[in-house]
Design an enzyme around this catalytic site. Sequence first.
Site, PDB file in Angstrom:
ATOM      1  N   GLN A 173      -5.376  -8.917  -2.559  1.00 27.90           N
ATOM      2  CA  GLN A 173      -5.485  -7.917  -1.479  1.00 27.90           C
ATOM      3  C   GLN A 173      -6.948  -7.654  -1.122  1.00 27.90           C
ATOM      4  O   GLN A 173      -7.264  -7.316   0.016  1.00 27.90           O
ATOM      5  CB  GLN A 173      -4.833  -6.588  -1.900  1.00 27.90           C
ATOM      6  CG  GLN A 173      -3.327  -6.621  -1.995  1.00 27.90           C
ATOM      7  CD  GLN A 173      -2.868  -6.933  -3.400  1.00 27.90           C
ATOM      8  OE1 GLN A 173      -3.557  -7.604  -4.164  1.00 27.90           O
ATOM      9  NE2 GLN A 173      -1.684  -6.465  -3.747  1.00 27.90           N
TER      10      GLN A 173
ATOM     11  N   GLY B  55       0.866  -1.178   0.000  1.00 27.61           N
ATOM     12  CA  GLY B  55       0.000   0.000   0.000  1.00 27.61           C
ATOM     13  C   GLY B  55       0.901   1.227   0.000  1.00 27.61           C
ATOM     14  O   GLY B  55       1.865   1.297   0.784  1.00 27.61           O
TER      15      GLY B  55
ATOM     16  N   ASP C 158      -1.455   4.781  -6.417  1.00 26.55           N
ATOM     17  CA  ASP C 158      -0.020   4.647  -6.131  1.00 26.55           C
ATOM     18  C   ASP C 158       0.777   5.842  -6.645  1.00 26.55           C
ATOM     19  O   ASP C 158       1.804   6.208  -6.089  1.00 26.55           O
ATOM     20  CB  ASP C 158       0.527   3.352  -6.724  1.00 26.55           C
ATOM     21  CG  ASP C 158       0.065   2.181  -5.886  1.00 26.55           C
ATOM     22  OD1 ASP C 158      -1.055   1.689  -6.114  1.00 26.55           O
ATOM     23  OD2 ASP C 158       0.808   1.797  -4.963  1.00 26.55           O
TER      24      ASP C 158
HETATM   25  O1  MRU Z   1       0.763  -3.952  -4.538  1.00 28.66           O
HETATM   26  P1  MRU Z   1       0.107  -3.210  -3.408  1.00 28.66           P
HETATM   27  O2  MRU Z   1      -0.730  -4.075  -2.533  1.00 28.66           O
HETATM   28  O3  MRU Z   1       1.093  -2.371  -2.650  1.00 28.66           O
HETATM   29  O4  MRU Z   1      -0.884  -2.193  -4.149  1.00 28.66           O
HETATM   30  C1  MRU Z   1      -1.653  -1.323  -3.366  1.00 28.66           C
HETATM   31  C2  MRU Z   1      -2.579  -0.498  -4.157  1.00 28.66           C
HETATM   32  O5  MRU Z   1      -2.626  -0.559  -5.373  1.00 28.66           O
HETATM   33  C3  MRU Z   1      -3.404   0.498  -3.381  1.00 28.66           C
HETATM   34  O6  MRU Z   1      -4.641   0.688  -3.988  1.00 28.66           O
HETATM   35  C4  MRU Z   1      -2.652   1.824  -3.337  1.00 28.66           C
HETATM   36  O7  MRU Z   1      -1.340   1.646  -2.912  1.00 28.66           O
HETATM   37  C5  MRU Z   1      -3.322   2.805  -2.456  1.00 28.66           C
HETATM   38  S1  MRU Z   1      -3.192   2.379  -0.749  1.00 28.66           S
HETATM   39  C6  MRU Z   1      -3.919   3.614   0.153  1.00 28.66           C
END
Ligand code: MRU
Length: 337
Positions: free
Chosen positions: A188, A49, A229
Amino acid sequence: MLPDTLRWNEEERQLEILDQRKLPKEVSYLCCKTPEEVAVAIEDMAVRGAPAIGIAAAYGVALTRPITKDALDDVFLRLARTRPTAVNLFWALNRMRKVTEEVTDIALLERVLLEEAKRIHLEDIEINKKIGAYGASLLPNDCTVITHCNAGALATGGYGTALGVIRAAKDKGKRIKVYADETRPVLQGARLTAWELYQDQIDVTLICDSMAPFLMKKEKIHAVIVGADRIAKNGDTANKIGTYGLAVAAKFHGVPFIVAAPVSTIDPGCSSGGKIPIEMRKEKEIRLLPGAMEVPQEIPVWNPAFDVTPANLITAIVTEKGVLYPPFDEAISKLFG
Ligand code: MRU
């Protein structure tokens, strides 16, 4: 009660990271005493995240021992190499870097770096609450939403961005029903979002990613709400793979598509989505189906961890400074003065 995503143990002088790879089966913490341990936890997605990896990296810098200029340079490089897409990681490292430039006394620096990491952590929770309040005001009193991946307390310092909006709506007395995409391949949505919302007694139903367009056709969906992200200067938004398809389906069905993210997720130095580096992850995340067969090695696998949703599919970007509407390049320019 949800366990903390990240916690600093003052006695042991260590960062404790909730190991999200084990959720929801097991709640356990990785104890990190070195920047390298934090870097590996980020790479392996024990912590994940965008805001959460930024906060973890900040604590990682604060764990540098002994503190010398060379050691700090190595730590900054190592942590910056962990995951390329979420700009919050680099934003947090830049904040820590500034501290090292301002404080030259080494004994003092050790303390000040930790204070800065803690500040980034606490600020993130406050920011998410503001995002939640702005975002909740966009939702009707009785609503059904779809979310993708996990942009909740688990992905941040606490409270969450997209799930923060959902939490705030519920706290305001709105009736909110959430459909959580399972979010292949790392799940997730199934492992984290469904669990997180269930813990908070928020009405959540799990769906496979491919079901979202059909759901939009069958049932009144008031909004899709996702995190981000990295948001380019023109509003193009990188988020978990599958977000783009969800936005296309939302546009087709006339469902508002809302991105909830802190200002630190906006990268004003990145002109458009095509310039956002997309992380490619290991084939085995796709090849190994949980508890089932393994896809034969001869079959190639393509595994981008993120995609980019073009700005013209986004209805609004909710930040702690307010809600941005198209044209996003103008709104973002104004935000950064
Ligand atoms: O690969 P991840 O689990 O780190 O991806 C997370 C996401 O895509 C979330 O939607 C994003 O980081 C926003 S978290 C507030």
